[in-house]
Write a protein that holds these residues in place. Structure first.
Motif, PDB file in Angstrom:
ATOM      1  N   ILE A   6       0.950  -0.979   0.205  1.00 57.10           N
ATOM      2  CA  ILE A   6       0.121  -0.115   0.808  1.00 57.10           C
ATOM      3  C   ILE A   6       0.741   1.206  -0.013  1.00 57.10           C
ATOM      4  N   SER A   7       1.768   1.119   0.855  1.00 55.52           N
ATOM      5  CA  SER A   7       2.863   2.238   0.802  1.00 55.52           C
ATOM      6  C   SER A   7       3.547   2.694  -0.243  1.00 55.52           C
ATOM      7  N   ILE A   8       3.745   2.077  -1.204  1.00 52.68           N
ATOM      8  CA  ILE A   8       4.494   2.118  -2.394  1.00 52.68           C
ATOM      9  C   ILE A   8       3.596   2.624  -4.085  1.00 52.68           C
ATOM     10  N   ASN A   9       2.510   1.900  -3.052  1.00 49.31           N
ATOM     11  CA  ASN A   9       1.537   2.429  -4.552  1.00 49.31           C
ATOM     12  C   ASN A   9       1.765   3.300  -5.028  1.00 49.31           C
ATOM     13  N   LYS A  10       1.543   3.585  -6.368  1.00 50.10           N
ATOM     14  CA  LYS A  10       1.743   5.169  -6.836  1.00 50.10           C
ATOM     15  C   LYS A  10       0.027   5.854  -6.806  1.00 50.10           C
ATOM     16  N   PHE A  11      -0.777   4.437  -7.192  1.00 49.72           N
ATOM     17  CA  PHE A  11      -2.329   5.088  -7.756  1.00 49.72           C
ATOM     18  C   PHE A  11      -2.293   5.643  -6.416  1.00 49.72           C
ATOM     19  N   LEU A  12      -2.332   5.413  -5.004  1.00 47.95           N
ATOM     20  CA  LEU A  12      -3.728   5.814  -3.781  1.00 47.95           C
ATOM     21  C   LEU A  12      -3.062   7.178  -3.621  1.00 47.95           C
ATOM     22  N   THR A  13      -3.693   7.802  -3.626  1.00 50.19           N
ATOM     23  CA  THR A  13      -3.883   9.213  -2.811  1.00 50.19           C
ATOM     24  C   THR A  13      -3.119   8.606  -0.797  1.00 50.19           C
ATOM     25  N   ALA A  14      -2.004   9.899  -0.273  1.00 54.03           N
ATOM     26  CA  ALA A  14      -1.651   9.686   0.626  1.00 54.03           C
ATOM     27  C   ALA A  14      -3.233   9.676   1.195  1.00 54.03           C
ATOM     28  N   PHE A  15      -4.014  10.057   1.753  1.00 49.68           N
ATOM     29  CA  PHE A  15      -5.222  10.277   2.602  1.00 49.68           C
ATOM     30  C   PHE A  15      -5.519   8.725   2.731  1.00 49.68           C
ATOM     31  N   GLN A  16      -6.100   7.680   0.836  1.00 53.75           N
ATOM     32  CA  GLN A  16      -6.115   6.971   1.021  1.00 53.75           C
ATOM     33  C   GLN A  16      -5.211   5.674   1.493  1.00 53.75           C
ATOM     34  N   LYS A  17      -4.322   5.810   1.134  1.00 55.04           N
ATOM     35  CA  LYS A  17      -3.106   4.628   1.734  1.00 55.04           C
ATOM     36  C   LYS A  17      -2.716   5.176   3.657  1.00 55.04           C
ATOM     37  N   LYS A  18      -3.157   6.337   4.389  1.00 55.62           N
ATOM     38  CA  LYS A  18      -2.879   6.800   5.481  1.00 55.62           C
ATOM     39  C   LYS A  18      -4.571   5.855   5.843  1.00 55.62           C
ATOM     40  N   THR A  19      -5.411   5.296   5.264  1.00 52.82           N
ATOM     41  CA  THR A  19      -5.968   4.744   5.551  1.00 52.82           C
ATOM     42  C   THR A  19      -6.460   3.722   5.648  1.00 52.82           C
ATOM     43  N   LEU A  20      -5.685   2.792   4.757  1.00 53.66           N
ATOM     44  CA  LEU A  20      -6.520   1.473   4.599  1.00 53.66           C
ATOM     45  C   LEU A  20      -5.188   0.955   5.384  1.00 53.66           C
ATOM     46  N   ILE A  21      -4.038   1.473   6.036  1.00 53.84           N
ATOM     47  CA  ILE A  21      -2.846   1.268   6.613  1.00 53.84           C
ATOM     48  C   ILE A  21      -3.512   1.172   8.720  1.00 53.84           C
TER      49      ILE A  21
END
Length: 175
Positions: free
Chosen positions: A91-106
């Motif tokens: 998730i953290s290296i995915n270039k298609f997710l926004t920072a907010f989406q990454k933080k939410t999923l994590i």
């Protein structure tokens, strides 16, 4: 009241125990008294609640240590820690997710870890900020899966960079 107490115990075990960390009944009692305002919970009641949680399919292990004191740990929480670490790193290296989406999923995956495991996850996470803020990959993937399930065709727009014109030439295909 019994249901709330069992939920508090389960939450405490999932938060503070893992393969390397366990807790005693007195620590559980202290947590129930200080955090959950449940005073005077007897040892026998907590043991019975732990047995109920085990009967419900939770993998709670018991270790006897010094002075025959029992220590308990919730081991299998759905994903192993290494599986969660792999997913979080992906998730953290995915270039298609926004920072907010990454933080939410994590944050959702952190809920499946003990506090000690969360500290290990956080030390390894570096978020990639290259994503366009308007792109919602999860929503697009959901649409694609739904259309495939309904056996519908999907229009894809492909682009090819033309060296002579220095522009991207787009073309469409139905799949």
């Amino acid at each position: 009241m019994d249901h709330e107490r069992i939920i508090y115990i389960y939450d405490y075990l999932s938060r503070y125990t893992d393969e390397n960390h366990d807790v005693s009944i007195s620590q559980i009692q202290e947590h129930l008294a200080n955090v959950c305002n449940l005073t005077r919970v007897k040892n026998v009641t907590i043991r019975r609640d732990l047995d109920r949680l085990t009967a419900m399919g939770n993998h709670i292990v018991k270790h006897n240590r010094e002075h025959n004191t029992a220590y308990y740990a919730l081991i299998d929480k759905g994903f192993s820690f290494n599986e969660i670490r792999f997913i979080v790193d992906s998730i953290s290296i995915n270039k298609f997710l926004t920072a907010f989406q990454k933080k939410t999923l994590i944050k959702k995956f952190e809920g499946m870890c003990s506090d000690a495991e969360i500290r290990q996850l956080i030390s390894r996470i570096v978020l990639n900020e290259r994503c366009s803020s308007t792109l919602d990959l999860l929503e697009n993937l959901d649409k694609i899966h739904r259309l495939i399930g309904e056996r519908q065709k999907i229009d894809f727009e492909y682009g090819k960079y033309d060296e002579t014109t220095k522009q991207i030439a787009y073309y469409y295909k139905k799949r």
